[in-house]
Design an enzyme around this catalytic site. Structure first.
Site, PDB file in Angstrom:
ATOM      1  CG  ASP A  78      -6.389  -3.697  -3.339  1.00 24.93           C
ATOM      2  OD1 ASP A  78      -7.195  -2.807  -2.998  1.00 24.93           O
ATOM      3  OD2 ASP A  78      -5.159  -3.605  -3.170  1.00 24.93           O
ATOM      4  CG  HIS A 135      -5.685  -2.187   0.276  1.00 20.42           C
ATOM      5  ND1 HIS A 135      -4.830  -2.079  -0.797  1.00 20.42           N
ATOM      6  CD2 HIS A 135      -5.144  -1.400   1.248  1.00 20.42           C
ATOM      7  CE1 HIS A 135      -3.820  -1.268  -0.487  1.00 20.42           C
ATOM      8  NE2 HIS A 135      -3.993  -0.854   0.746  1.00 20.42           N
ATOM      9  CB  SER A 190      -0.937  -0.046   1.206  1.00 20.55           C
ATOM     10  OG  SER A 190      -1.942   0.932   1.124  1.00 20.55           O
ATOM     11  NE  ARG A 221      -8.183   1.318  11.481  1.00 18.70           N
ATOM     12  CZ  ARG A 221      -7.037   0.953  10.947  1.00 18.70           C
ATOM     13  NH1 ARG A 221      -6.479   1.703  10.019  1.00 18.70           N
ATOM     14  NH2 ARG A 221      -6.436  -0.155  11.307  1.00 18.70           N
TER      15      ARG A 221
END
Lengths: 393, 393
Positions: B333, B366, B167, B237
């Site tokens: 992803d 992901h 990432s 989050r």
């Protein structure tokens, strides 16, 4: 309230011959209590609505337009000459338009729980004289269909030629076909899904948490505090917009375009996409009621025609439907992707129902259902033209 | 600070022979001012780091692990026997693991701007004796690479055998290959993208707006008010988690599963997915610094190797790279989809560089880059084994 007669509406046509022109919202009052799916009872309520075109003598040309999350009864035309924009689906509805008001009597309403005139959280609770706020019950798609049927009763409409909607509106059209198979001849279910996925619910929950945790929310009773949970509503709308647009269209419209031509290394707008989202969020937070937003997202979450069939299959849930269907999806819609529409198509075919399905190539994502696309519009037009009102040779 | 000698580390192995065992973080201090890409200058700063394995005599076996948005220096092993969980990539790094600490000297660090020991917004600003807060400058991936190179200098490492990251970590590995072509022999760029799309930036901006508009944010100087913008960080989050998971895995893990077995018609948890997201949000908001979160998302937005090449092509931006590459993507992803990795592969091939590309079938979205998948791990293992340290016949 006496049934509204179609000739009681004055439609002043604007110079645009394809516009329904100026329209005046009406209010229908209901004094028969309604028991909602949540168990809550509303003793009385009002629904605001608009109509376009004329109900014919056979009363078989009525079309109900169901709105999505942030929609309302103002579907087409203008309220006054000062209006900058017409109703939210004006491109679809009018004389000679795909849903042709020369043939059809079209009704748009604001759903129960809304914030545009129908009874909702911001309405005064007759029991207290204060806005309902947190005391307004949650409503479901089933509840809406029931209130819409009561509105049809008041208008003297026994059966709709079609019930039409996109997104959450499409879910209402689908539910109509299940709840009142005898009262709907056609359902146009556009950019919808038979129920939300975990990801759909997750996005809704983040939006809700943004509103619920805004210190100005006051447990839903912010009206009394003379504040509005704007921060939360703004975030909810920003997030919503990401899911309405496709990655493609965001890329081609905004890409990595910078507001100032160079990085500013701060938290003000750097990229144009940020400017767009914040603007959309601000605008919405000024005009929409947060409790209604919460309630609409819950109605989305709860919608699941299989829920009352012991979590059976969708085909089972659709066994009783009689309507013909037009199901439309859009290739880049990732909120309710074409796969989700195909689930409905499959369940209808399993029941040997009449169903036309089209997957429209569009770069506009979920929002495509509101936009003008010649193929999409011609498709809806062709489907609507085929609806038999006894008026075609 | 004198260069750390590899033999100055004590690694006490736990009974698990594939674990690096107990590790102790080290702190590197830097007194040479660094001019950041934003123009801001930091006169001095510290980076906290951990190492696993031994630097060999040729000093050619060092591997740098770069962390993603919420990661840190604690990549593998345990800090104490009371730790419930090992470092964040413990499955990848250890004796006999894909990045084998029997062969490699592995370094994990907390990036500049972090909140786990390296100098960041929550650190004391020597000029004021107060936390930097809003005065901590924004940092970029280029800045991180420069600070990481300075750390390498301190550790006596002229050239990395490999720089590895997933990432945002993968972006650092890619930037290493551009900034220091002579100092990196291999780059492992996993679940990354050559730059964010408008949609990626949009998600980041909603997350940032949640934090920035939290009344407890106080313009970034919440430390002085002894509060934390938990509401905003929690929302950020929650939203992040939606983008880390695939629609598939959310569906199979949570689907429409209800917490109480039936609809409650309220705003408490109804669906299990809501419970999961809120829990993840709450946990994160308790432990992570909001200013660091903001800064990390900005570093993501800014990353664009083509930006300094007059918005030229990625191939042009990668002309100077010399490293060999392993590029890995994961089928589900949607944050950084396989297409994004393929852009990097294409640009490397255009430059006739050595590149191995694998698109791993995974349902985990992901997050897959952090998870154990035999094929993925075997691939990294095989790639790492092939790296020549002069130790293989």
């Amino acid at each position: 309230m006496r049934p509204n007669k179609p000739d009681s509406y004055t439609t002043v046509h604007s110079p645009d011959p394809t516009s329904v022109g100026f329209v005046t919202p009406q209010t229908a009052r209901f004094d028969t209590p309604i028991k909602l799916r949540s168990g809550a009872v509303l003793d009385r309520y009002e629904l605001v609505y608009e109509t376009y075109g004329q109900l014919n003598a056979d009363k078989n040309n009525a079309v109900l337009i169901c709105h999505a999350l942030s929609g309302n009864h103002h579907v087409a035309g203008f309220h006054s000459e000062h209006d900058k924009r017409p109703g939210w689906w004006d491109t679809m509805i009018g004389p000679g338009k795909p849903i042709d008001t020369n043939r059809f009597f079209v009704i748009g309403l604001n759903n129960l729980g809304g914030c545009h005139g129908s009874t909702g959280p911001s309405s005064l609770n007759p029991a207290t004289g204060q806005p309902y706020g947190a005391h307004f019950p949650l409503v479901t798609v089933d509840d809406w269909v029931e209130t819409q049927a009561r509105l049809a009763d008041q208008l003297g409409i026994q059966q709709f030629a079609a019930v039409v909607g996109g997104s959450l509106g499409g879910m209402q059209a689908l539910q109509w076909s299940i709840t009142y198979p005898e009262r709907i001849r056609h359902a146009l279910v556009i950019a919808a899904a038979p129920k939300l996925t975990a990801q759909n619910i997750a996005f809704n929950d983040v939006a809700r948490q943004a509103i619920l945790t805004d210190p100005d929310f006051h447990g839903g009773d912010y009206y009394a505090h003379e504040v509005v949970p704007k921060r939360g509503l703004r975030l909810a709308r920003m997030l919503g917009h990401i899911t309405y647009l496709s990655d493609d269209v965001m890329g081609s419209k905004f890409g990595r375009m910078l507001r100032a031509g160079a990085f500013q290394y701060g938290y003000d707008v750097e990229f144009e996409i940020e400017s767009y989202l914040r603007y959309q969020g601000d605008k919405f937070a000024e005009s929409f009621d947060a409790n209604t937003y919460l309630l609409m997202t819950k109605a989305l979450d709860y919608f699941d025609p299989t829920h009352h069939h012991n979590e059976g299959s969708l085909a089972q849930a659709l066994q009783s439907v009689k309507a013909g269907f037009l199901i439309v999806s859009f290739t880049t819609d990732w909120r309710f992707a074409p796969e989700r529409s195909r689930e409905i198509v499959k369940a209808l075919l399993d029941n040997e129902r009449d169903v036309t399905y089209a997957e429209i190539t569009s770069s506009h994502g979920h929002d495509a259902f509101l936009m003008v696309d010649p193929y999409y519009h011609d498709l809806v037009r062709a489907y609507m033209q085929r609806i038999d009102l006894g008026d075609v040779a």
